[in-house]
Enzyme design. Structure first.
Site, mmCIF file in Angstrom:
data_model
loop_
_atom_site.group_PDB
_atom_site.id
_atom_site.type_symbol
_atom_site.label_atom_id
_atom_site.label_comp_id
_atom_site.label_asym_id
_atom_site.label_seq_id
_atom_site.Cartn_x
_atom_site.Cartn_y
_atom_site.Cartn_z
ATOM 1 N N GLY A 9 7.388 3.359 -3.309
ATOM 2 C CA GLY A 9 8.923 2.663 -2.669
ATOM 3 C C GLY A 9 9.415 1.637 -2.054
ATOM 4 N N CYS A 10 9.500 1.410 -0.757
ATOM 5 C CA CYS A 10 9.444 0.318 0.259
ATOM 6 C C CYS A 10 8.269 0.486 0.918
ATOM 7 C CB CYS A 10 10.502 -0.114 1.118
ATOM 8 S SG CYS A 10 10.283 -0.894 2.229
ATOM 9 N N PHE A 11 7.208 -0.526 0.567
ATOM 10 C CA PHE A 11 5.730 -0.363 1.661
ATOM 11 C C PHE A 11 5.678 0.303 3.217
ATOM 12 C CE2 PHE A 11 4.694 -5.697 -0.316
ATOM 13 C CZ PHE A 11 5.448 -5.642 1.125
ATOM 14 N N TRP A 12 6.931 -0.681 3.410
ATOM 15 C CA TRP A 12 7.483 -0.572 5.309
ATOM 16 C C TRP A 12 7.292 0.746 5.244
ATOM 17 C CZ3 TRP A 12 12.374 -3.994 4.644
ATOM 18 C CH2 TRP A 12 11.708 -5.904 5.083
ATOM 19 N N CYS A 13 7.935 1.314 4.152
ATOM 20 C CA CYS A 13 8.122 3.010 4.871
ATOM 21 C C CYS A 13 7.166 3.406 4.234
ATOM 22 C CB CYS A 13 9.176 3.151 4.028
ATOM 23 S SG CYS A 13 11.283 2.347 4.151
#
Length: 176
Positions: A9-13
């Site tokens: 999913g979101c790489f920030w997460c």
């Protein structure tokens, strides 16, 4: 030092989770698995390039194994969602592991099998992909949670539950 490449999913997460693991010295956000050379965030977000948002983790195998990283990965995102994580929808948010050699490929398959065995009635759709060219994300995506992310409502809604899963399931693996 060794490396692992994971897309959940979101790489920030995913970056926020893996930065907290003992034995991990670096986490870089980036893109791979697509057809465009040197893609931009805007291109990847469009879903038209085939790339996944991913993280490249540099770790000390004397402290944490690749298999343990795979277990953390499987536990801290939803591997049952095809091309989606929460509100993020598209192939760029797929659950995928990009092994860097045959040993990692075997460990990735074993980790997915462990997750499936531990979750009767659920099936992980996590794919094992690659090899693929790694493209680092733009500088403003790196260490996002530590900076801008803690003021971003999306991150504030998504990242703390992932960090709680990490703490609950892998407390002994979290940096002091």
């Amino acid at each position: 030092m060794a490396q692992a490449i994971l897309a959940g999913g979101c790489f920030w997460c995913t970056e926020a989770v893996f930065r907290r693991i003992d034995g991990v010295s670096e986490v870089e956000s980036g893109y791979l698995g697509g057809s465009v050379t040197d893609p931009t965030y805007k291109q990847v977000c469009s879903g038209s390039t085939g790339h996944a948002e991913a993280i490249r983790v540099t770790f000390d195998e004397a402290v944490i194994s690749y298999a343990d990283l795979v277990d953390v990965f499987m536990a801290t995102h939803d591997p049952t969602q095809l091309n989606r994580q929460g509100g993020d929808v598209g192939t760029q948010y797929r659950s995928a592991i990009f092994p860097l050699d045959d040993g990692q490929r075997s460990e990735a398959a074993a980790g997915i099998a462990r997750w499936n065995n531990d979750h009767p009635g659920q099936t992980a759709v996590t794919t094992i992909e690659g090899p693929a060219q790694w493209y680092p994300a733009e500088d403003y995506h790196q260490e996002y949670w530590e900076g801008e992310g803690q003021r971003n409502p999306y991150c504030l809604a998504v990242i703390p539950p992932k960090l709680a899963k990490l703490q609950k399931g892998f407390a002994e693996r979290v940096k002091a």
